[in-house]
Design a protein around this motif. Sequence first.
Motif, short mmCIF file in Angstrom:
data_model
loop_
_atom_site.label_atom_id
_atom_site.label_comp_id
_atom_site.label_asym_id
_atom_site.label_seq_id
_atom_site.Cartn_x
_atom_site.Cartn_y
_atom_site.Cartn_z
N GLU A 40 0.84 -1.20 0.00
CA GLU A 40 0.00 0.00 0.00
C GLU A 40 0.87 1.26 0.00
N ALA A 41 1.94 1.21 0.79
CA ALA A 41 2.81 2.39 0.88
C ALA A 41 3.40 2.74 -0.48
N ALA A 42 3.73 1.73 -1.28
CA ALA A 42 4.34 1.97 -2.59
C ALA A 42 3.30 2.29 -3.66
N LEU A 62 1.24 6.39 -2.90
CA LEU A 62 2.35 7.12 -2.31
C LEU A 62 1.86 8.33 -1.51
N ARG A 63 2.20 8.33 -0.23
CA ARG A 63 1.90 9.49 0.63
C ARG A 63 3.19 9.81 1.38
N LEU A 64 3.91 10.80 0.86
CA LEU A 64 5.27 11.06 1.32
C LEU A 64 5.40 12.32 2.17
N SER A 65 4.29 13.00 2.38
CA SER A 65 4.33 14.17 3.28
C SER A 65 2.93 14.36 3.84
N LEU A 91 -1.59 13.31 3.19
CA LEU A 91 -2.55 12.71 4.12
C LEU A 91 -3.84 13.50 4.18
#
Lengths: 445, 496
Positions: free
Chosen positions: B482-484, B487-490, B494
């Motif tokens: 899910e993380a890949a 993508l939620r990188l900041s 969110l």
Amino acid sequence: MNGRETAGTPYAPHGDAETRTMLDAVGVDSEEALFDIPEDVRFDGDFGIDSRTEREIRAEMADELARNRDLVELLGRGHYDYYVPSVVDHLADRSEFLTSYTQYQPEVTQGFLQALFEYQSLLVELTGLGIANCSMYDAATALGEAATLAERVRQTSGSRVLVPEHLADGRREVLANYVAGTDLVVESYAMDDGVADVDALGEAVDDETVMVYAETPTVRGCIEEDLDAVGDLADDADALFVLGSDPVALALLEEPASAGADVVVGSASALGLPQSYGMDLGLFACREDFVRQVPGRLVGASTDADGRRTYTLTLQTREQHIRRERATSNICTNQAWVALRAAMHATGLGADGLADLAKRDVADARDLADRVHDVRGVQAPVHDRHHLREFVAHTDQPAPAVVDDLADEGFAVHAIGEHHVQICTTGTTDAERDDFVDALAEVAR
Amino acid sequence: MSGDATDGEAPEGTDADRSDDGFHFDQARWSDGDRHEPLSSEKHTSEADYDDSPLPDDLTRDGLELPKLEEPELARHYTRLSEMNYGIDSGPYPLGSCTMKYNPKFTEDVAADPNGLVHPDRPVETVQGTLSVLHGLQDYLARIGGMDAVTLQPPAGAAGEFAGVLVADAYHEHNGDDRSEIIVPESAHGTNFASAALAGFDVVSLPGGDDGRVDLDALDAALSDDTALLMLTNPNTLGLFERDIEEIADMVHDAGGLLYYDGANLNALLGRGRPGDMGFDLMHYNVHKTFATPHGGGGPGAGPVGVTDELAPFLPDPQVVEAPDERSLSYEFETPEHSIGKVHGQYGNWLVLAKAYAYIARLGDDGLSDSSAKAVLNANYLASQIEYEVPYGPFHHEFVASAGDQDAADVAKRMLDYGVHPPTTKWPEIVSEALMTEPTEIEGKRTLDQLARAFNAVAGESDDTIESAPERTTAARIDQTEAARDLRLSWHALED
């Protein structure tokens, strides 16, 4: 406390009986028998390194470091001495942070992952770009990585990387080494009175250009006045616009994304790290569409089996341990703990506190330049521009002699030419700057 | 903002026998509603005001909003985060090839000495103390590695590899010898491949032999007039010493190439063997591994490079050298004659280097030698106590077990429930479902027995049990896919 001064390491807990039991379990007579090293290449000499006690080493190193002269540093050029609140030292030194490894098991490293996620987020806010990684070694290596990124993402046949004529030597040399293994060629464009000569840059940029690099503030402390024009020139040539800056400057100056920057690199160690003889924290932020090409580690949000928000390293398939020679960079160990410190410092300051630091830097540099200009034998600032933190002054006396004489008076500044010195205000108090002006008046005539 | 130390629920019981002296492991869980510790941005924020800016409007931002926590809130936020993190001070951390040692606390005090916290552009005569420590470390590392000269500039092991490859390249080029290939064993660290490629070399991958070591026939086939370098880890990542090292060195040298030592596994050799004596021409040291400077959650490290006299003229600029007698200085900087230039903007990671110096001084000859003896004893003892199959051998400081029919990643997650950090998993790929284990010298028999109990308990557990692990940690099993995929990188991402 293990005060043992034995023949062994003080950090292995084995007693003799314990060692014996373990050797028996393995089925050998001695530790030596476990070393599968041919006789010819066994080392049986000694290093000649005497073991000292903790107390002796602390005294020895304190004595050695006391040989460093106590100087008021008015030095900048990429390394800035903002006061780091004690709370940062105490929190960052909590051993669960300090003694942990890369977060390969995210279920037990949520704390560090969240801190790095917050660090990335701070840089996203400051740069306006979509993503930031969770650290590079320093500003110079971040610039090198930006160039190799440009080579990967530009589909053009070109190979030219354009950098400013005035660039810190370390950054220029490291960039040269990073592109040595590529087809890229680094060329300089002219500066005009401390900032980019946009006309000259316009003539230099062509279809073969894959990257245009600019800095704000420049290495001489000048704020770039026409970043939009630089961005447009890069954009017209389908070249990457890479901007060098730092988090304090970014809290005040034009947002890089709005000037068209594709990548922001630079030093983030202005926050959270005291002067550490050049130890640094490289910042790297870029457009979201480069996400699979960005160097270094990325922390992303996810959920766990209980449906709660969690964090984990992500897109690791880009990295050297998966892609090996096809990786986006060779970086493995990075500067994570320094990034943690930077996030702590920034979070303590907030947007208003960060911007206040930068505003004070502008005012202090302007004020000190005016006062230095009043000293006989000195003209400042050399560049008729807006400055952040630092400025160049002309000295009628040879600059190296002025620097030497100032060191004798207890002050350090840069000599950057036969008759130019560079002076930075960050990290100094009002009283120290007063004393500096007096000292300069003594030595500059 | 307040939070309880746990979410109020007692951890579920596990199959682990919690009545023995095994580790009882529960990490802090800070909760606010259904979240863990909130993000700083979810607590307090502040906005910058540009009305009083000393600059014209067109040079400044339009606005900026960032989290802002007053000091008490800041202290709690990061204290909570630290309690959700596992370090070597929390418990055993047997990550193969990572060499997670205890870090003596006094080295932190030494590095924090304010007299050493100086700007890198100071005049050389005002930083004689700093240069003395750096020169001392260069000297120690040269002795330990059997090398003639050392640079401290590379800020990490992979940066050391890159610097070393550049040095080798410059050496060949100086001799009018254009060589385009670097040979790397398949079992080598991934950084070797990446560093060689970054420097513009073609990478020739060297398959391993049946005994897990370099296959001399395969090496012979790989060597050619194009070979610039063979990058070798010894003992290798399977924990095996390359016994044919002299022959390997002769073959590489006969082909006109140089032999590079990857120092990641140097902890197994201290005082027992020196790369320089084995025919290596250059090497890097991972001081953050071998000499116990803390990894800080993934860095900073330092990757000094040692070379023989032949290669010394090509080292990065500058070198710290003793000043000639007639000068008033003790130490000064010197640019090596054919220097490759710089690989770091300044002189590398001072704080890490200072700690490494103090650590080596504490141990001295006997301590360095004994640390290897105990590291090797520990690896062999632990290997003898676990029920998973451990192929190859005899081992130096690490061994690679196979999880067999179990998934190594599941085994690792389940080991967390038994209060220990698991080994490195699924690598090297030579061993199926690899559990690459390196206890280092700092663990005594009691801890090793507890580690073995954790291995052996998991070995007997069902797939269902290990697939649902871990249960006792801050987070339950995290969805990597899910993380890949999403993508939620900041924190912006969110909010969407």
